[in-house]
Scaffold this active site. Structure first.
Site, PDB file in Angstrom:
ATOM      1  N   GLU A 328       0.847  -1.197   0.000  1.00  0.00           N
ATOM      2  CA  GLU A 328       0.000   0.000   0.000  1.00  0.00           C
ATOM      3  C   GLU A 328       0.880   1.244   0.000  1.00  0.00           C
ATOM      4  O   GLU A 328       1.765   1.388   0.852  1.00  0.00           O
ATOM      5  CB  GLU A 328      -0.890   0.037   1.251  1.00  0.00           C
ATOM      6  CG  GLU A 328      -2.147  -0.765   1.165  1.00  0.00           C
ATOM      7  CD  GLU A 328      -3.144  -0.402   2.279  1.00  0.00           C
ATOM      8  OE1 GLU A 328      -4.288  -0.839   2.182  1.00  0.00           O
ATOM      9  OE2 GLU A 328      -2.777   0.317   3.228  1.00  0.00           O
ATOM     10  N   CYS A 329       0.649   2.137  -0.935  1.00  0.00           N
ATOM     11  CA  CYS A 329       1.290   3.436  -0.994  1.00  0.00           C
ATOM     12  C   CYS A 329       2.812   3.298  -0.898  1.00  0.00           C
ATOM     13  O   CYS A 329       3.456   2.889  -1.854  1.00  0.00           O
ATOM     14  CB  CYS A 329       0.726   4.360   0.087  1.00  0.00           C
ATOM     15  SG  CYS A 329       1.039   6.121  -0.223  1.00  0.00           S
ATOM     16  N   GLY A 330       3.424   3.610   0.242  1.00  0.00           N
ATOM     17  CA  GLY A 330       4.865   3.469   0.367  1.00  0.00           C
ATOM     18  C   GLY A 330       5.332   2.063   0.088  1.00  0.00           C
ATOM     19  O   GLY A 330       6.388   1.842  -0.536  1.00  0.00           O
ATOM     20  N   SER A 429      -0.825  -0.693  -4.846  1.00  0.00           N
ATOM     21  CA  SER A 429      -1.336   0.576  -5.371  1.00  0.00           C
ATOM     22  C   SER A 429      -1.152   1.644  -4.308  1.00  0.00           C
ATOM     23  O   SER A 429      -0.779   1.357  -3.167  1.00  0.00           O
ATOM     24  CB  SER A 429      -2.817   0.464  -5.741  1.00  0.00           C
ATOM     25  OG  SER A 429      -3.628   0.453  -4.585  1.00  0.00           O
TER      26      SER A 429
END
Length: 438
Positions: A328-330, A429
């Site tokens: 997720e993200c990072g 994502s």
């Protein structure tokens, strides 16, 4: 339910976190069992709340969470507590278009649970005009009650008196006034520096409690709290996101820390085990785990170290050859081929997704998201719909994914570009999931 209270403000930066943390620690020092709550999508404040109150907190979000999840979290957080103390997000009424009570605003949560609002006003650059702000907040939404006001950034006794007398003249009690230049916590681009990274955090929390004790009528604040409608505790904790596996290797250090408490609690309640490892310490996911989860966080601040940690990268690649890995993200950024830091230096990452991200070309991406997964994930099948949010400054330099993970829309009904990647067992994502809704 125990009595509760929501600390909120007309805008971000008014001082509600300072007041909340000081109150939590001051009340805990008096022997109260204080249950923390944070309104809206925020990973950082709840970690401070947990340390200040000595008890873990939860997020409550009227847009991203369904009624069943909200009820379960409220009931669970209220159990065995003497007082529930919440902190709002942004401005008290700030939200997105939605049905009544479903806008994501702090006011929605106050109305849902029946908590009075303790309004924090930054009165720098004004005096009597603060009364107009307080009165407007009191009259704007008939669902909520402004129970009292705390003034912040007060320049002098005369300044305090002018503002307090004007506010009390419109019928709102002023319960405290914090002087300008009081204790502050260090910040960075996504908010406060994380609790785990804040030097001498206990000392700073004690200083905040001392500040609040000296300048706020804590007995009056405690008396202001009241019980809301009783929420029947459901049988067991509602699982917002199905656990992606039985034994979940989860990255956990200063670069990977953005995990919502309700998700981790739900996984454990469903029988899953979370097995932490530290990529910054060059650790790989445990071979006895059946799935790996890379949360968001601050990999851009540690890109050089992550890129040099060969054991982590090789171990992650070996794990991904046979088992699911999700970022997720990072975490998504680290699964890519490279990450460009703020100085423009490119660092090699895990190379498991055809993705290059850059923190040098900063662009704020912020807002609620609805994701429909077009590919299966470890936690939801293709076609599943989830609510969550996006909050990052990174840019994608690589071409669009040939097989994106999800179709994404925002809270305003706009269709956004397809999000994320799925390659083999690896997915990711920028989308932070809060609840799988279908």
């Amino acid at each position: 339910m125990p009595p509760g209270l929501l600390v909120a403000a007309p805008r971000s930066g008014a001082g509600k976190t300072t007041v909340t943390l000081g109150l939590m620690r001051a009340l805990a020092r008096r022997g109260l069992r204080v249950a923390p709550v944070k309104c809206g999508p925020d990973y950082i404040d709840p970690a401070f709340h947990a340390v200040a109150a000595g008890r873990g907190g939860v997020n409550l979000d009227s847009w991203a969470m369904g009624a069943g999840l909200l009820d379960a979290l409220i009931a669970g957080q209220s159990a065995d507590a003497d007082l529930v103390l919440g902190e709002g997000l942004m401005g008290l009424f700030d939200g997105v278009p939605g049905e009544p009570g479903r806008t994501g605003s702090s006011a929605d949560i106050a109305a849902l649970v029946g908590w009075p609002v303790l309004l924090v006003l930054d009165i720098s650059g004004q005096s009597q005009s603060a009364a107009a702000m307080a009165l407007g907040a009191a009259r704007y939404d008939p669902r909520i009650t402004i129970g009292g006001v705390i003034l912040n950034k007060v320049g002098s006794e005369r300044h305090r008196r002018l503002a307090a007398e004007a506010i009390e003249a419109v019928g709102l009690p002023v319960l405290g006034a914090l002087p300008r230049g009081a204790v502050t916590l260090p910040e960075r681009h996504l908010g406060l520096v994380q609790a785990r990274e804040t030097a001498e955090l206990e000392t700073q929390l004690e200083a905040l409690a001392d500040l609040v004790e000296a300048h706020v009528d804590i007995a009056a604040v405690q008396a202001l709290a009241r019980s809301g409608p009783r929420v029947a505790a459901p049988e067991g904790l509602r699982v917002a996101v199905p656990p992606p596996g039985q034994r979940i290797a989860i990255a956990d250090d200063a670069a990977f820390s953005f995990v919502y408490p309700h998700i981790a609690m739900g996984w454990r309640a469903a029988g899953a085990e979370l097995v932490p490892f530290s990529p910054l310490a060059d650790e790989a996911p445990g071979d006895d785990c059946d799935v790996c989860w890379l949360p968001g966080g601050y990999p851009e601040l540690h890109a050089g170290r992550l890129g040099a940690n060969g054991h982590f990268r090789a171990g992650l690649a070996a794990f991904a050859a046979t088992r699911p890995v999700h970022g997720e993200c990072g975490g998504y950024m680290v699964l890519g081929e490279a990450l460009v830091d703020a100085e423009g230096v490119s660092h090699p990452m895990a190379g498991l997704l055809p993705l290059v991200t850059s923190f040098a070309k900063r662009k704020l991406n912020l807002g609620y998201r609805i994701a429909t997964f077009t590919a299966p994930t470890p936690f939801a099948p293709a076609g599943a719909v989830a609510r969550g949010h996006e909050f990052h400054y990174a840019s994608i330099l690589s071409p669009p994914a040939p097989a994106p993970l999800a179709e994404v829309g925002d809270a305003y009904g706009n269709r956004l570009a397809p999000a994320g990647h799925r390659v083999g067992h690896v997915s990711g994502s920028f989308f932070h999931i809060i609840e799988v809704v279908t």
